[in-house]
Design a protein around this motif. Structure first.
Motif, PDB file in Angstrom:
ATOM      1  N   ARG A   1     -11.654   6.991  76.559  1.00  0.00           N
ATOM      2  CA  ARG A   1     -12.055   6.847  75.152  1.00  0.00           C
ATOM      3  C   ARG A   1     -11.519   5.549  74.563  1.00  0.00           C
ATOM      4  O   ARG A   1     -12.236   4.808  73.869  1.00  0.00           O
ATOM      5  CB  ARG A   1     -11.536   8.031  74.335  1.00  0.00           C
ATOM      6  CG  ARG A   1     -11.855   7.948  72.838  1.00  0.00           C
ATOM      7  CD  ARG A   1     -11.024   8.925  72.024  1.00  0.00           C
ATOM      8  NE  ARG A   1      -9.614   8.585  72.038  1.00  0.00           N
ATOM      9  CZ  ARG A   1      -9.040   7.734  71.177  1.00  0.00           C
ATOM     10  NH1 ARG A   1      -9.766   7.142  70.238  1.00  0.00           N
ATOM     11  NH2 ARG A   1      -7.750   7.483  71.253  1.00  0.00           N
ATOM     12  N   LEU A   2     -10.252   5.255  74.830  1.00  0.00           N
ATOM     13  CA  LEU A   2      -9.658   4.024  74.309  1.00  0.00           C
ATOM     14  C   LEU A   2     -10.375   2.794  74.856  1.00  0.00           C
ATOM     15  O   LEU A   2     -10.687   1.851  74.110  1.00  0.00           O
ATOM     16  CB  LEU A   2      -8.174   3.983  74.672  1.00  0.00           C
ATOM     17  CG  LEU A   2      -7.404   2.744  74.196  1.00  0.00           C
ATOM     18  CD1 LEU A   2      -7.331   2.710  72.670  1.00  0.00           C
ATOM     19  CD2 LEU A   2      -6.001   2.729  74.802  1.00  0.00           C
TER      20      LEU A   2
ATOM     21  N   ASP B   1     -11.933   0.823  71.642  1.00  0.00           N
ATOM     22  CA  ASP B   1     -11.011  -0.141  71.050  1.00  0.00           C
ATOM     23  C   ASP B   1     -11.445  -1.551  71.439  1.00  0.00           C
ATOM     24  O   ASP B   1     -11.573  -1.859  72.626  1.00  0.00           O
ATOM     25  CB  ASP B   1      -9.593   0.145  71.548  1.00  0.00           C
ATOM     26  CG  ASP B   1      -8.536  -0.622  70.768  1.00  0.00           C
ATOM     27  OD1 ASP B   1      -8.677  -1.856  70.622  1.00  0.00           O
ATOM     28  OD2 ASP B   1      -7.562   0.008  70.314  1.00  0.00           O
ATOM     29  N   GLU B   2     -11.632  -2.408  70.460  1.00  0.00           N
ATOM     30  CA  GLU B   2     -12.141  -3.753  70.721  1.00  0.00           C
ATOM     31  C   GLU B   2     -11.198  -4.578  71.585  1.00  0.00           C
ATOM     32  O   GLU B   2     -11.615  -5.539  72.228  1.00  0.00           O
ATOM     33  CB  GLU B   2     -12.392  -4.489  69.418  1.00  0.00           C
ATOM     34  CG  GLU B   2     -11.165  -4.681  68.550  1.00  0.00           C
ATOM     35  CD  GLU B   2     -11.485  -5.350  67.226  1.00  0.00           C
ATOM     36  OE1 GLU B   2     -10.535  -5.747  66.530  1.00  0.00           O
ATOM     37  OE2 GLU B   2     -12.677  -5.468  66.893  1.00  0.00           O
TER      38      GLU B   2
ATOM     39  N   PRO C   1     -20.512   7.731  67.778  1.00  0.00           N
ATOM     40  CA  PRO C   1     -19.416   6.919  67.229  1.00  0.00           C
ATOM     41  C   PRO C   1     -18.062   7.554  67.535  1.00  0.00           C
ATOM     42  O   PRO C   1     -17.912   8.775  67.531  1.00  0.00           O
ATOM     43  CB  PRO C   1     -19.713   6.891  65.735  1.00  0.00           C
ATOM     44  CG  PRO C   1     -21.177   7.162  65.619  1.00  0.00           C
ATOM     45  CD  PRO C   1     -21.509   8.094  66.737  1.00  0.00           C
ATOM     46  N   ALA C   2     -17.073   6.724  67.788  1.00  0.00           N
ATOM     47  CA  ALA C   2     -15.748   7.220  68.168  1.00  0.00           C
ATOM     48  C   ALA C   2     -15.169   8.169  67.129  1.00  0.00           C
ATOM     49  O   ALA C   2     -14.502   9.154  67.469  1.00  0.00           O
ATOM     50  CB  ALA C   2     -14.799   6.048  68.390  1.00  0.00           C
ATOM     51  N   GLU C   3     -15.465   7.907  65.839  1.00  0.00           N
ATOM     52  CA  GLU C   3     -14.904   8.753  64.784  1.00  0.00           C
ATOM     53  C   GLU C   3     -15.532  10.142  64.753  1.00  0.00           C
ATOM     54  O   GLU C   3     -15.021  11.048  64.077  1.00  0.00           O
ATOM     55  CB  GLU C   3     -15.052   8.089  63.414  1.00  0.00           C
ATOM     56  CG  GLU C   3     -16.473   7.736  63.029  1.00  0.00           C
ATOM     57  CD  GLU C   3     -16.898   6.357  63.485  1.00  0.00           C
ATOM     58  OE1 GLU C   3     -17.874   5.836  62.922  1.00  0.00           O
ATOM     59  OE2 GLU C   3     -16.239   5.783  64.391  1.00  0.00           O
TER      60      GLU C   3
ATOM     61  N   SER D   1     -12.583  17.486  72.915  1.00  0.00           N
ATOM     62  CA  SER D   1     -13.512  18.567  73.257  1.00  0.00           C
ATOM     63  C   SER D   1     -14.585  18.079  74.220  1.00  0.00           C
ATOM     64  O   SER D   1     -15.046  18.825  75.083  1.00  0.00           O
ATOM     65  CB  SER D   1     -14.171  19.111  71.980  1.00  0.00           C
ATOM     66  OG  SER D   1     -13.207  19.618  71.105  1.00  0.00           O
ATOM     67  N   SER D   2     -15.003  16.831  74.049  1.00  0.00           N
ATOM     68  CA  SER D   2     -16.009  16.247  74.935  1.00  0.00           C
ATOM     69  C   SER D   2     -15.938  14.735  74.803  1.00  0.00           C
ATOM     70  O   SER D   2     -15.370  14.204  73.839  1.00  0.00           O
ATOM     71  CB  SER D   2     -17.424  16.741  74.578  1.00  0.00           C
ATOM     72  OG  SER D   2     -17.782  16.305  73.279  1.00  0.00           O
TER      73      SER D   2
END
Length: 441
Positions: free
Chosen positions: A237-238, A242-243, A358-360, A374-375
């Motif tokens: 995920r990171l 993350d840019e 979107p990450a959020e 969760s996923s």
């Protein structure tokens, strides 16, 4: 309170409020179950190094906890090297560390690579996947099946039970299911010993009892599989969101190692644990600690303590994600190999991978112990002329004439046994089951 979706969605805001109480704050672990949470980095270090004032034995505490309490199967006393005190801790830890030391890191890396390739081959024709259910959940399971000489179907049941325990729903029933799975594995290895961790634990010179072996297996498989999947997913995920990382996902292993270290600082897969139970009430850093009440180390909060946090953490491994002192994680080397190789293979095998939402909008699983998504839905390019992956098996399957995704787990040698489950004497089985639930005769 530390339970519920609000905490899972934004634990850092809870930690900020708790810091107003000082280095240790009163919390509610479950409805009606109080505890103390350590959010200060230096105080956490002091506690983890002090076995005399902060023992791990939970038995006095759990006497006052209802048996149906969902956190009890996770926090209750077990004769494992992470939940006991000396001299028992030293004997159990010696058996565990000696067993882990027999794992050949090169063979482990090879097995993770082969298993990852097969999972990626099944995902790649689809152009999209949930990396949690399609990859990070299955990969550690395959690895631990191999390391413990566990048939796939039995390993599936074992990890499903661990998942249920960590959901804190029907955890008492899931805890018994987990116990029966482990006893079944031990019975199988008693009749069919091999080059695997189950056999090595049973044969170790420390002469662990059947109960002790069973509980070390639960500790290693439970912590290993759950936390490995969370470390893989949190780091991926990171990398994708993350840019600092997302602009150059082709830069290789150094990038992955940096991202993994960042996650161990900011979102450690084991967020709050290391429970200790003072046997008497005393004042500690301006806080009154009640006797026989859990003092929980918040690895996540302590790692991000504003008083000690460094802005530049590249190459800095002073985080608390693996613990420290006599109870430091004995398997962190193996966990790093599994997570690093798994992520490297994803980046190589799924070109142009990106988040599908979107990450959020990503959601986190409830529970204050683990930090777990969760996923993780992603999209990626479909390779040209890619054949449709066959539906069906939860695990990578071996087609006729194909290569089985099995590599030696320690010494060059045997794959996991696929022998049928042997007959288990009813009296032996019942005795161990009763021990597991605290009803030993």
């Amino acid at each position: 309170m530390l339970y519920g979706p609000e905490f899972a969605a934004d634990p850092e805001s809870v930690y900020r409020r708790l810091r107003a109480y000082g280095p240790i704050a009163p919390v509610e672990l479950d409805p009606g179950v109080p505890g103390m949470l350590v959010t200060d980095y230096d105080v956490a270090l002091e506690i983890m190094r002090d076995q005399a004032r902060f023992p791990r034995d939970a038995r006095r505490w759990q006497e006052g906890i209802p048996p149906e309490c969902p956190i009890l199967p996770i926090m209750a006393y077990r004769p494992t090297c992470n939940l006991t005190d000396d001299p028992l801790r030293s004997r159990l830890r010696k058996a565990v560390t000696d067993t882990l030391d027999r794992i050949d890191p090169n063979a482990l890396r090879t097995f993770v690579e082969r298993s990852a390739d097969r999972l990626i081959d099944r995902m790649s024709p689809q152009g999209e996947a949930d990396l949690r259910t399609d990859y990070s959940f299955i990969l550690p399971l395959l690895v631990f099946n191999e390391l413990f000489g566990c048939p796939a179907e039995l390993g599936d049941r074992m990890v499903d039970a661990i998942q249920e325990v960590l959901k804190w729903e029907n955890s008492e029933e899931a805890n018994m299911t987990l116990a029966l799975c482990v006893l079944e594995l031990m019975a199988l290895k008693r009749e069919n010993p091999g080059q695997d961790m189950t056999t090595w634990l049973m044969d170790h010179p420390a002469e662990l009892t059947d109960e002790e072996v069973a509980h070390q297996i639960v500790m290693l498989v439970g912590a290993g599989s759950e936390l490995a999947q969370n470390l893989i997913i949190n780091t991926t995920r990171l990398l994708l969101s993350d840019e600092r990382f997302a602009g150059d996902l082709s830069s290789g292993s150094l990038l992955v190692e940096d991202a993994l270290e960042e996650v161990l600082w900011t979102d450690p897969p084991l967020a709050n644990f290391g429970a200790t139970y003072p046997v008497e009430s005393f004042d500690f850093h301006g806080v009154r600690l009640p006797a026989d009440q859990p003092v929980i180390i918040s690895f996540a909060a302590a790692n991000n303590d504003p008083l000690t946090r460094a802005e530049d953490r590249v190459g800095n491994r002073a985080h608390l994600a693996w613990g420290i002192g006599p109870h430091v994680c004995p398997a962190q080397g193996q966990a790093r190999i599994i997570a690093t190789v798994a992520i490297e293979k994803l980046l190589d095998g799924l070109p142009e991978m990106e988040l599908a939402v979107p990450a959020e909008e990503l959601t986190w699983r409830p529970g204050w112990i683990q930090r777990a998504l969760s996923s993780l839905p992603v999209r990626f390019s479909v390779p040209p002329e890619s054949a449709q992956a066959p539906p069906g098996a939860r695990y990578p399957v071996t087609e006729p004439g194909g290569d089985t995704p099995t590599a030696p787990s320690a010494t060059e040698g045997a794959p996991a046994s696929q022998a049928s489950t042997p007959h288990v004497p009813a009296r032996w089985w019942r005795h161990l089951a009763n021990w597991w639930t605290g009803n030993a005769d």
